[in-house]
Design a protein around this motif. Sequence first.
Motif, short mmCIF file in Angstrom:
data_model
loop_
_atom_site.label_atom_id
_atom_site.label_comp_id
_atom_site.label_asym_id
_atom_site.label_seq_id
_atom_site.Cartn_x
_atom_site.Cartn_y
_atom_site.Cartn_z
N LEU A 205 7.07 -4.73 12.08
CA LEU A 205 7.43 -6.14 12.02
C LEU A 205 8.91 -6.26 11.69
O LEU A 205 9.39 -5.66 10.72
CB LEU A 205 6.59 -6.87 10.97
CG LEU A 205 5.08 -6.90 11.22
CD1 LEU A 205 4.38 -7.66 10.11
CD2 LEU A 205 4.75 -7.50 12.56
N VAL A 206 9.62 -7.03 12.47
CA VAL A 206 11.04 -7.29 12.27
C VAL A 206 11.23 -8.80 12.23
O VAL A 206 10.72 -9.51 13.10
CB VAL A 206 11.89 -6.66 13.39
CG1 VAL A 206 13.36 -7.02 13.22
CG2 VAL A 206 11.71 -5.15 13.42
N GLY A 207 11.94 -9.29 11.23
CA GLY A 207 12.09 -10.72 11.06
C GLY A 207 13.53 -11.17 10.96
O GLY A 207 14.39 -10.43 10.45
N ILE A 208 13.79 -12.37 11.45
CA ILE A 208 15.08 -13.04 11.30
C ILE A 208 14.79 -14.42 10.73
O ILE A 208 14.16 -15.25 11.40
CB ILE A 208 15.84 -13.15 12.64
CG1 ILE A 208 16.18 -11.76 13.17
CG2 ILE A 208 17.11 -13.97 12.47
CD1 ILE A 208 16.86 -11.77 14.53
N ASP A 209 15.22 -14.66 9.51
CA ASP A 209 14.95 -15.92 8.82
C ASP A 209 16.26 -16.40 8.20
O ASP A 209 16.66 -15.93 7.13
CB ASP A 209 13.87 -15.72 7.76
CG ASP A 209 13.53 -17.00 7.03
OD1 ASP A 209 14.04 -18.07 7.43
OD2 ASP A 209 12.74 -16.96 6.06
N CYS A 210 16.92 -17.31 8.90
CA CYS A 210 18.23 -17.79 8.44
C CYS A 210 18.13 -18.87 7.38
O CYS A 210 19.15 -19.47 7.03
CB CYS A 210 19.05 -18.29 9.63
SG CYS A 210 19.62 -16.95 10.70
N VAL A 214 13.46 -17.53 2.91
CA VAL A 214 12.40 -18.11 2.08
C VAL A 214 11.03 -18.01 2.73
O VAL A 214 10.01 -18.01 2.04
CB VAL A 214 12.72 -19.58 1.75
CG1 VAL A 214 13.97 -19.68 0.89
CG2 VAL A 214 12.88 -20.41 3.03
N GLU A 215 10.96 -17.92 4.06
CA GLU A 215 9.67 -17.85 4.74
C GLU A 215 9.16 -16.42 4.86
O GLU A 215 7.97 -16.16 4.69
CB GLU A 215 9.79 -18.47 6.14
CG GLU A 215 10.01 -19.97 6.14
CD GLU A 215 8.77 -20.75 5.74
OE1 GLU A 215 7.69 -20.14 5.66
OE2 GLU A 215 8.89 -21.96 5.47
N LEU A 216 10.06 -15.48 5.17
CA LEU A 216 9.62 -14.12 5.50
C LEU A 216 9.83 -13.11 4.38
O LEU A 216 9.13 -12.09 4.34
CB LEU A 216 10.33 -13.64 6.77
CG LEU A 216 10.04 -14.43 8.05
CD1 LEU A 216 10.80 -13.84 9.23
CD2 LEU A 216 8.54 -14.45 8.35
N ARG A 222 5.75 -5.55 4.18
CA ARG A 222 5.18 -5.13 5.48
C ARG A 222 6.22 -5.16 6.60
O ARG A 222 5.91 -4.86 7.75
CB ARG A 222 3.99 -6.05 5.82
CG ARG A 222 3.21 -5.67 7.07
CD ARG A 222 2.69 -4.23 7.01
NE ARG A 222 2.03 -3.84 8.23
CZ ARG A 222 2.65 -3.34 9.29
NH1 ARG A 222 3.97 -3.20 9.28
NH2 ARG A 222 1.97 -2.98 10.35
N PHE A 223 7.46 -5.54 6.30
CA PHE A 223 8.49 -5.63 7.32
C PHE A 223 9.37 -4.39 7.31
O PHE A 223 9.79 -3.93 6.25
CB PHE A 223 9.34 -6.88 7.10
CG PHE A 223 8.76 -8.12 7.72
CD1 PHE A 223 9.28 -8.62 8.90
CD2 PHE A 223 7.69 -8.77 7.14
CE1 PHE A 223 8.75 -9.76 9.48
CE2 PHE A 223 7.15 -9.90 7.70
CZ PHE A 223 7.68 -10.40 8.88
N ASP A 287 12.72 -17.09 13.04
CA ASP A 287 12.43 -18.39 12.45
C ASP A 287 13.67 -19.28 12.55
O ASP A 287 14.78 -18.85 12.20
CB ASP A 287 12.00 -18.23 10.99
CG ASP A 287 11.42 -19.50 10.43
OD1 ASP A 287 10.87 -20.30 11.20
OD2 ASP A 287 11.54 -19.71 9.21
N GLU A 288 13.46 -20.53 13.02
CA GLU A 288 14.56 -21.50 13.18
C GLU A 288 15.68 -20.92 14.05
O GLU A 288 16.78 -20.59 13.58
CB GLU A 288 15.10 -21.94 11.82
CG GLU A 288 14.12 -22.72 10.99
CD GLU A 288 13.65 -24.01 11.67
OE1 GLU A 288 14.32 -24.48 12.61
OE2 GLU A 288 12.61 -24.55 11.26
N VAL A 289 15.37 -20.79 15.32
CA VAL A 289 16.31 -20.16 16.25
C VAL A 289 17.60 -20.97 16.40
O VAL A 289 18.65 -20.42 16.76
CB VAL A 289 15.62 -19.97 17.62
CG1 VAL A 289 15.32 -21.31 18.27
CG2 VAL A 289 16.46 -19.10 18.55
N ALA A 290 17.55 -22.27 16.11
CA ALA A 290 18.76 -23.09 16.26
C ALA A 290 19.87 -22.62 15.34
O ALA A 290 21.06 -22.75 15.66
CB ALA A 290 18.44 -24.56 15.98
#
Length: 451
Positions: A205-210, A214-216, A222-223, A287-290
């Motif tokens: 699992l790879v995450g991007i949370d700008c 706070v979300e990931l 697990r990331f 998360d929040e791609v904008a």
Amino acid sequence: MTGTAIGLLAVVGLALLLKWRRPAWYWLAFGIALAAVRVLIRYSSVMDACGLTVPPSRLRLAWARIAHRPIPAPRPPRILAMRPTRTGLVLRLGLRPGQDAFDFAASTDRLRHSLTMQGVTSREIKSGVVELRMTGYDVLKRVQMPARVEREGLRIPVALREDGEVHYRDYRQVPHALNVGATESGKSVYQRQLVKELAALDVALVGIDCKEGVELYPLARRFSALADNADDAADLLDVLVERMAATYRIVRREQRISSDVPDAEITADIWGLPDHLRPVPIVLLVDEVAELSLFANAAEKKRRERIVTALVRLVQLGRAAGIYVEICGQRFGSELGDGITMLRAQLTGRTAHRVNDEASAKMAFGDISPDAVFAATQIPANRPGTAVAGDSTGGWVRIRTPFTSLRQAVNVCNANAHRTPDLPELAPFRPLPPTVSLAKVPAQAEAPASV
């Protein structure tokens, strides 16, 4: 006589109480029998009123004239089978000559009212056979996933559909997807459900949370990699693109294309490689791609171009390399800049939660299905988690994700932390386990000293 009346009143009262408080129990105890009788009694008249009958054949008309009998009535479709389910009835119909499956799909709303059911959906099983799935109560009001659901490979259950079936997310079949919705519409819960189900699989699992993570970041155990700002996200995406290219070199090396190699052993993706050579699949959640597309100066504009270019490459070429992309955002339109439309076109799966305007729904389904756009704009604000899910074929369905708290998702991620693969190229982005800060936080800021 008095005892019989009292018993009958008690049964009726119990049925009404169950229908109000426990509709699923009411359906299993009383609703199935009542609905089956109602459908069988009303079947011919309902089909005739909905225009789903055909005139009698010439042979039957000729025989009626010869025998001096009344003209035969129009014929409805044949009932091939009726099967009860835990949420409704399944009616399988054999079409008469001249009938079309589209006629049944266009009449589902009329059938719902005529048969007094909560919902009716239609689908073609094969040539000449149509299946009507009818729900007896509102299954999306209180989502309860079945006790047994199918989990196979990268196919995971994420929500319940309006016809009572489980909605699955199959990354092998639909590698990349878009999830849009307004604030408090249920996007985060949908994302938690994905992480919760993926945590038990052998994937990275790879995450991007700008949003500062706070979300990931609570799910960090697990990331394999996490980025909480646009600069780190740009570097992380570049590393994923390099890993994708390295994976393709492995596939190319192991193809072994020659005249003496059976066709079944020749592969063009990681799933045909031997187990000891197959790279671990990666699911990238954005998360929040904008936040990745906005810029205020020349340096941020160059960074944005890096990010969008890398994302486009991943969604165009990443499937065969085992890289799957899940993008979330409130809006995902051309106003985000160059490359966004190209990126959206590569996202096969579409999920739209409650949106604030019709334009946001068109960003998800405008190029696929106008009916899905209308359905997305009708989602009420008091039902978070309700969404419209579809794909590039134009088909769509209403779904609702079961509520998954952040605590539940964290517990599942912690329990499956040993499954987190250690990927050397992603080591600089490996998140540190969250720690509890013992610093004392003041209840409120002190008033500034007077000058």
